[in-house]
Design a protein around this motif. Structure first.
Motif, mmCIF file in Angstrom:
data_model
loop_
_atom_site.group_PDB
_atom_site.id
_atom_site.type_symbol
_atom_site.label_atom_id
_atom_site.label_comp_id
_atom_site.label_asym_id
_atom_site.label_seq_id
_atom_site.Cartn_x
_atom_site.Cartn_y
_atom_site.Cartn_z
ATOM 1 N N VAL A 31 0.877 -1.165 0.000
ATOM 2 C CA VAL A 31 0.000 0.000 0.000
ATOM 3 C C VAL A 31 0.916 1.217 0.000
ATOM 4 C CG1 VAL A 31 -1.631 1.286 1.463
ATOM 5 C CG2 VAL A 31 -1.868 -1.197 1.214
ATOM 6 N N HIS B 20 2.781 4.674 0.679
ATOM 7 C CA HIS B 20 3.034 5.488 1.875
ATOM 8 C C HIS B 20 3.733 6.778 1.462
ATOM 9 C CE1 HIS B 20 1.838 2.358 4.606
ATOM 10 N NE2 HIS B 20 2.611 1.496 3.973
ATOM 11 N N GLN C 80 7.258 -5.484 -2.584
ATOM 12 C CA GLN C 80 7.445 -6.698 -1.777
ATOM 13 C C GLN C 80 7.304 -7.971 -2.613
ATOM 14 O OE1 GLN C 80 4.460 -5.450 1.093
ATOM 15 N NE2 GLN C 80 3.071 -7.014 0.321
ATOM 16 N N PRO D 270 4.293 -10.763 2.941
ATOM 17 C CA PRO D 270 3.052 -10.619 2.177
ATOM 18 C C PRO D 270 2.091 -9.614 2.799
ATOM 19 C CG PRO D 270 3.085 -12.733 3.323
ATOM 20 C CD PRO D 270 4.440 -12.123 3.480
ATOM 21 N N PHE D 271 2.231 -9.364 4.110
ATOM 22 C CA PHE D 271 1.327 -8.436 4.784
ATOM 23 C C PHE D 271 2.022 -7.114 5.100
ATOM 24 C CE2 PHE D 271 -0.347 -12.674 5.552
ATOM 25 C CZ PHE D 271 -1.688 -12.506 5.224
ATOM 26 N N GLY D 272 3.133 -6.844 4.422
ATOM 27 C CA GLY D 272 3.885 -5.627 4.686
ATOM 28 C C GLY D 272 4.748 -5.784 5.929
ATOM 29 N N VAL D 273 5.355 -4.669 6.328
ATOM 30 C CA VAL D 273 6.210 -4.680 7.534
ATOM 31 C C VAL D 273 6.059 -3.350 8.270
ATOM 32 C CG1 VAL D 273 8.058 -6.286 6.862
ATOM 33 C CG2 VAL D 273 8.154 -3.922 6.091
ATOM 34 N N ARG E 288 2.768 0.005 9.847
ATOM 35 C CA ARG E 288 1.527 -0.071 9.057
ATOM 36 C C ARG E 288 1.266 -1.471 8.527
ATOM 37 N NH1 ARG E 288 -0.205 5.190 8.354
ATOM 38 N NH2 ARG E 288 -2.239 4.174 8.163
ATOM 39 N N CYS F 213 -0.248 -5.065 7.884
ATOM 40 C CA CYS F 213 -1.673 -5.382 7.750
ATOM 41 C C CYS F 213 -2.276 -5.875 9.079
ATOM 42 C CB CYS F 213 -1.843 -6.458 6.692
ATOM 43 S SG CYS F 213 -3.543 -7.031 6.566
ATOM 44 N N PRO F 214 -3.288 -5.203 9.579
ATOM 45 C CA PRO F 214 -3.902 -5.671 10.832
ATOM 46 C C PRO F 214 -4.810 -6.885 10.609
ATOM 47 C CG PRO F 214 -5.027 -3.698 10.042
ATOM 48 C CD PRO F 214 -3.903 -3.953 9.085
ATOM 49 N N GLY F 215 -5.062 -7.227 9.327
ATOM 50 C CA GLY F 215 -5.962 -8.348 9.050
ATOM 51 C C GLY F 215 -5.240 -9.668 8.860
ATOM 52 N N LEU G 23 -6.651 -12.805 10.673
ATOM 53 C CA LEU G 23 -7.972 -13.161 10.139
ATOM 54 C C LEU G 23 -7.821 -13.773 8.741
ATOM 55 C CD1 LEU G 23 -11.063 -13.076 10.292
ATOM 56 C CD2 LEU G 23 -10.971 -10.768 9.359
ATOM 57 N N ALA G 24 -6.942 -13.178 7.932
ATOM 58 C CA ALA G 24 -6.742 -13.671 6.559
ATOM 59 C C ALA G 24 -6.222 -15.111 6.577
ATOM 60 C CB ALA G 24 -5.760 -12.758 5.815
HETATM 61 C C1 HEM Z 1 -4.346 -12.489 2.177
HETATM 62 C C2 HEM Z 1 -4.964 -11.411 2.652
HETATM 63 C C3 HEM Z 1 -4.309 -10.071 2.876
HETATM 64 C C4 HEM Z 1 -3.114 -9.581 2.421
HETATM 65 C C5 HEM Z 1 -2.063 -10.302 1.551
HETATM 66 C C6 HEM Z 1 -2.980 -8.235 2.923
HETATM 67 C C7 HEM Z 1 -1.889 -7.409 2.681
HETATM 68 C C8 HEM Z 1 -1.776 -6.121 3.142
HETATM 69 C C9 HEM Z 1 -0.639 -5.282 2.888
HETATM 70 C C10 HEM Z 1 0.606 -5.661 2.086
HETATM 71 C C11 HEM Z 1 -0.866 -4.099 3.518
HETATM 72 C C12 HEM Z 1 0.086 -2.882 3.524
HETATM 73 C C13 HEM Z 1 1.047 -2.987 4.696
HETATM 74 C C14 HEM Z 1 2.127 -1.921 4.625
HETATM 75 O O1 HEM Z 1 1.818 -0.802 4.239
HETATM 76 O O2 HEM Z 1 3.289 -2.223 4.957
HETATM 77 C C15 HEM Z 1 -2.162 -4.179 4.155
HETATM 78 C C16 HEM Z 1 -2.725 -3.163 4.885
HETATM 79 C C17 HEM Z 1 -3.955 -3.247 5.472
HETATM 80 N N1 HEM Z 1 -4.777 -4.363 5.531
HETATM 81 FE FE1 HEM Z 1 -4.421 -6.164 4.674
HETATM 82 N N2 HEM Z 1 -4.079 -7.923 3.684
HETATM 83 C C18 HEM Z 1 -4.914 -9.010 3.695
HETATM 84 C C19 HEM Z 1 -6.110 -9.131 4.387
HETATM 85 C C20 HEM Z 1 -6.670 -8.155 5.167
HETATM 86 C C21 HEM Z 1 -7.873 -8.334 5.957
HETATM 87 C C22 HEM Z 1 -8.676 -9.652 6.070
HETATM 88 C C23 HEM Z 1 -8.105 -7.120 6.567
HETATM 89 C C24 HEM Z 1 -9.199 -6.699 7.493
HETATM 90 C C25 HEM Z 1 -10.113 -7.486 7.995
HETATM 91 C C26 HEM Z 1 -7.046 -6.206 6.165
HETATM 92 C C27 HEM Z 1 -6.947 -4.882 6.554
HETATM 93 C C28 HEM Z 1 -5.900 -4.049 6.241
HETATM 94 C C29 HEM Z 1 -5.819 -2.642 6.663
HETATM 95 C C30 HEM Z 1 -6.860 -1.860 7.484
HETATM 96 C C31 HEM Z 1 -4.596 -2.142 6.194
HETATM 97 C C32 HEM Z 1 -4.017 -0.739 6.363
HETATM 98 C C33 HEM Z 1 -3.143 -0.698 7.627
HETATM 99 C C34 HEM Z 1 -2.509 0.671 7.851
HETATM 100 O O3 HEM Z 1 -2.263 1.408 6.889
HETATM 101 O O4 HEM Z 1 -2.223 1.014 9.007
HETATM 102 N N3 HEM Z 1 -6.185 -6.882 5.320
HETATM 103 N N4 HEM Z 1 -2.679 -5.429 3.922
#
Ligand code: HEM
Length: 158
Positions: free
Chosen positions: A31, A33, A56, A94-97, A100, A102-104, A107-108
């Protein structure tokens, strides 16, 4: 029905999910920044308020970081006893580092596990046939987007 606790026993499934998230990352550019101040990383200085994307998807397929980076190998996340390794190499993101991240994530992973196991259970009595002409390509149509091309799968009762 699979339950969340089963994740502790289904080592290969967990490794499969981890490898799928590495091999074809859902969000290869994370995402966007912005820097909040002038920042220096190694020999690079980034001015304040500059847009940043972390590639990533590339880091997770970088040959310098991963053995056979472009092969799909769930085994890389298993130890010598076949147990799922929960510690991650630095290049696994995969969920960033950072703050920020990923809070999900939890759950994912929980959802992916339930969907995968349920799918495997429900398809045990079927032969799964892939379109024999087009085959399946896991490469996305647009490089590094997350959408694979369409393909046909036939479920045939055994
Ligand atoms: C396989 C599933 C998922 C992947 C691969 C994924 C991946 C990511 C990544 C790469 C980011 C950016 C982290 C960064 O900026 O370093 C992100 C941010 C975020 N994700 Fe996910 N995500 C997934 C599922 C979910 C789920 C299920 C939720 C909520 C229920 C969620 C909520 C969010 C939110 C709110 C952010 C923004 C966090 C912030 O900017 O502080 N994600 N996710």
């Amino acid at each position: 029905m699979p339950r969340h606790e089963d994740r502790n026993r289904c080592h290969y499934c967990m490794a499969f999910i981890a490898e799928a998230l590495r091999y074809r990352n859902v969000a290869p550019f994370g995402v966007g920044h912005n820097t909040v101040c002038r920042t220096t990383i190694d020999k690079y200085t980034i001015p304040e308020n500059t847009g940043i994307l972390v590639y990533q998807g590339y880091i997770m397929r970088n040959e310098k970081e991963w053995e056979r980076a472009n092969d799909f190998m769930p085994e890389r996340f298993l130890d010598s006893e076949g147990q799922f390794v929960s510690t991650r190499p630095k290049a696994y993101m995969p969920f960033g580092v950072g703050r920020r991240v990923c809070p999900g994530e939890r759950l994912a992973i929980a959802d992916l596990f339930l969907v995968l196991v349920r799918f495997l259970q429900r398809t045990q009595r079927y032969d799964i046939l892939v379109d024999s002409i087009a085959g399946v390509s896991v490469d996305p149509q647009i490089p590094d987007s997350s959408n694979p091309p369409e393909f046909t799968i036939i479920f045939k009762k055994k």
